[in-house]
Write an enzyme that holds these catalytic residues in place. Structure first.
Site, PDB file in Angstrom:
ATOM      1  CB  THR A 186      29.684 101.219  53.344  1.00  9.67           C
ATOM      2  OG1 THR A 186      28.549 100.152  53.916  1.00  9.67           O
ATOM      3  CG2 THR A 186      29.562 101.325  51.853  1.00  9.67           C
ATOM      4  NE  ARG A 187      31.390 103.606  60.460  1.00 12.77           N
ATOM      5  CZ  ARG A 187      30.338 104.624  60.725  1.00 12.77           C
ATOM      6  NH1 ARG A 187      29.886 105.283  59.584  1.00 12.77           N
ATOM      7  NH2 ARG A 187      29.779 104.575  61.898  1.00 12.77           N
ATOM      8  CE  LYS A 188      24.694 102.001  53.786  1.00 13.32           C
ATOM      9  NZ  LYS A 188      23.787 101.998  52.379  1.00 13.32           N
ATOM     10  CB  THR A 189      29.682  95.946  59.403  1.00 12.27           C
ATOM     11  OG1 THR A 189      29.758  96.917  60.335  1.00 12.27           O
ATOM     12  CG2 THR A 189      30.435  96.162  58.001  1.00 12.27           C
TER      13      THR A 189
ATOM     14  CB  THR B 175      29.352  93.966  54.352  1.00  4.74           C
ATOM     15  OG1 THR B 175      28.739  95.061  54.148  1.00  4.74           O
ATOM     16  CG2 THR B 175      30.896  94.152  54.270  1.00  4.74           C
TER      17      THR B 175
END
Length: 280
Positions: free
Chosen positions: A129-132, A267
């Site tokens: 996901t964009r959970k970076t 991530t």
């Protein structure tokens, strides 16, 4: 190295150094030469080697041998050897290790997760996901790709992803899809996040390309899939499941007839791979 568009990596190295490395400068002569190796201390998948090369080259050090991103590495492997001024090696040691350990940890977790999932369902994709980590998104998503996972969206302009807060502002699933179809280029897919069977059906009927079933239990997802099949809508959409999926429960989702399983844990919860740098 195409994934870098600026000098952020080197800026991070200098942030670590500060005004100077007072320990190294107080102990090591300017012209002292040294050789170094990076040793693997546990099995995994290597990622971040392009970053390590970038830092090493920027500091005028010379690489004599190295493994490549994506290779299996094992305890005892010397994955990188280089030489140059001892002061420079000691200054960049931690930065190189931080990137390699973090990114290799992600690639390793993704590879292990994908292998487990494929044994249950060879057709499903495992996506991040964009959970970076802020500032590291490109690198972390590259590590996901190296591990065999799907990178999902890199940025907000990759595709339309209508989430719950968009729907709340607009007023409904159908209205949100219609606005997206009206205002976004035909070249962009439209994905929508839903939390009920009714909204999943609406989204499929009104032209969503991807329906994300968010925070649903496997039992609830199975019911949605059966309903879509009964209404002959299943083949018209990509089904993604997300929300609360982790290593302990991911196989419960993999058993279902879904196309994509996305999760932030690959991530934001990956353990760093154990590596060390030794002067030889």
């Amino acid at each position: 190295m195409t994934i870098f568009s600026d000098n952020r990596i080197i800026e991070n190295v200098y942030d670590d150094i500060g005004y100077e490395d007072i320990t190294t400068n107080s102990l090591i002569p300017e012209n002292k030469w040294a050789q170094a190796e990076i040793l693997c201390k546990e099995d995994g998948i290597l990622a971040g080697m392009d970053v390590a090369h970038y830092i090493i080259n920027e500091f005028g050090l010379n690489i004599s041998s190295s493994f490549l991103d994506g290779e299996d590495i094992h305890k005892g492997d010397v994955i990188l050897e280089f030489e140059g001024k001892a002061k420079d090696i000691l200054m960049v040691e931690r930065s190189i290790l931080n990137y390699l350990m973090h990114l290799s940890g992600i690639a390793t977790l993704v590879k292990n997760t994908c292998d487990r999932v494929k044994e249950v369902n060879p057709n499903v994709k495992v996506a991040c996901t964009r959970k970076t980590t802020p500032g590291l998104q490109k690198l972390e998503k590259k590590a996901v790709e190296i591990g065999g996972g799907d990178t999902h969206r890199f940025k907000l302009d990759d595709c339309v992803l209508i989430k719950d807060n968009h729907i709340q502002v607009v007023g409904g699933v159908i209205e949100s899809i219609e606005l997206a179809k009206e205002n976004v280029s035909f070249t962009k897919k439209i994905e929508i996040e839903v939390e009920s069977e009714e909204d999943a059906v609406r989204a499929s009927m009104f032209g969503a390309d991807i329906v994300m079933l968010d925070n649903m239990t496997p039992k609830e997802i199975s019911s949605v899939l059966n309903t879509l099949k009964e209404r002959r809508l299943r083949e018209d959409v990509i089904i993604e499941v997300s929300g609360g999926i982790n290593p302990e429960n991911i196989l419960n989702y993999a058993e279902l007839d879904v196309d994509v399983i996305s999760s932030g844990f690959i991530t934001n919860s990956a353990k760093s791979l154990d590596l060390s740098l030794n002067i030889i």
